[in-house]
Scaffold this motif. Structure first.
Motif: not given
Ligand code: XIL
Length: 315
Positions: A184-188, A221-228, A268-275
């Motif tokens: 749903a987030m992806f579609n939005l 999952n991250m990659q499908r968003f990155a592809n947007l 590649t499109a992942c900028a980083g990780v926050t804990i």
């Protein structure tokens, strides 16, 4: 050897932590780790609506400025959290008519984002937080119930107007793997971008629990968003366990941390990780999830746990 932030910077990624204002003011050990190990920080609570605008048009930026000033002093970036959320938002907002709620939202975003727009430290914002239910329908929040889904596009447009240079994120939990909510987030996001709504980034909170299993399709999952065309990031990582803490649970937890860092490294499109914090001494988990805890990478006495070593080695 070296700190987490040195290794992350070598990869061109950030490593972040949520920071609470009270230990930041009062504990040297907390301050030292916060400044040396992390390249980006998020205010755990200080930038939420109830903190910044508790009463209509009465702003208090004491805690928010404390976070931003600390980051500036330590050459860190700040990820702003959060503008439009159903939680930790004062009652006066929740009771407004549609016209007045939309105006209050736009004004709040203009003021809070505008305050830091010319400050190079604050580089991104969670504009809309937790808009979805687990089944992928929109959460029936006071925002949605009063304004309909248009509040989301309006919020992003207001944030872009207030700071054209900030990266604007939509953020949620239980969207790390591929499931009804993340789809749903992806579609939005796809539909908002098709309408030129300025959504630049998707945040996966990453509140994981070892007893629930790891979302093994996180990289996919991250990659499908990155592809947007959006940036992605993990915004609130923690890995809780049922008490008592054991060495075996620590090992599983460390593996989860490794898996998340590896996924971000691989996209590649992942900028980083926050804990979501760094020491078990200050974590929302025991207060929120009964019988659970020990979700972070340092223990109650600021000693590193296997999870710290895991993050260090994966970076
Ligand atoms: C939590 C904080 O950690 C707590 O101190 C506070 O009492 C409640 O909020 N998702 C979010 C965060 O986006 O803002 C939440 O932070 C944790 C869940």
């Amino acid at each position: 050897d070296g700190t987490l932030r040195m290794h992350a910077e070598e990869r061109g990624k950030f490593i972040g932590a949520a920071i609470a204002t009270s230990p930041l003011a009062n504990e040297t050990a907390y301050r030292n780790i916060a400044s040396t190990e992390f390249s980006q920080i998020t205010a755990e609570n200080a930038m939420k609506w109830e903190s910044t605008e508790p009463n209509d048009n009465q702003y208090t930026f004491t805690g928010a400025d404390q976070i931003v000033n600390f980051a500036t002093q330590n050459n860190q970036q700040v990820h702003g959290h959060t503008l439009v959320w159903h939680s930790q938002t004062p009652g006066w907002v929740q009771g407004l008519s549609a016209t007045n709620m939309r105006a209050a939202m736009n004004e709040h975003i203009a003021t809070v984002v505008g305050r830091y727009a010319n400050n190079a430290t604050v580089v991104s914002w969670d504009v809309v937080n937790e808009a979805f239910n687990e089944d992928g329908t929109f959460r029936q929040s006071f925002w949605f119930n009063t304004l309909g889904q248009s509040y989301i596009a309006d919020a992003f447009r207001a944030a872009r107007a207030a700071d054209p240079n900030a990266r604007l994120c939509i953020n949620d939990y239980n969207v790390e793997g591929i499931n009804a909510k993340s789809t749903a987030m992806f579609n939005l996001v796809q539909s908002l971008r098709a309408q030129n709504v300025p959504v630049d980034c998707v945040g996966f909170q990453g509140h994981l629990a070892i007893q629930f299993g790891f979302p093994n399709d996180i990289q996919q999952n991250m990659q499908r968003f990155a592809n947007l065309g959006v940036q992605v990031r993990v915004t609130e990582l923690d890995v809780r366990m049922q008490t008592p803490r054991t060495a075996a649970k620590d090992t599983t937890q460390a593996q989860y941390y490794t898996n998340v860092i590896n996924a971000c490294n691989a996209v590649t499109a992942c900028a980083g990780v926050t804990i979501w914090g760094f020491t078990d001494k200050y974590s929302w988990v025991p207060d929120t999830f009964s019988g659970e805890g020990f979700a972070l990478i340092y223990d109650n006495n600021y000693a590193i746990k296997p999870a710290y070593t895991a993050v260090h080695n994966a970076l």
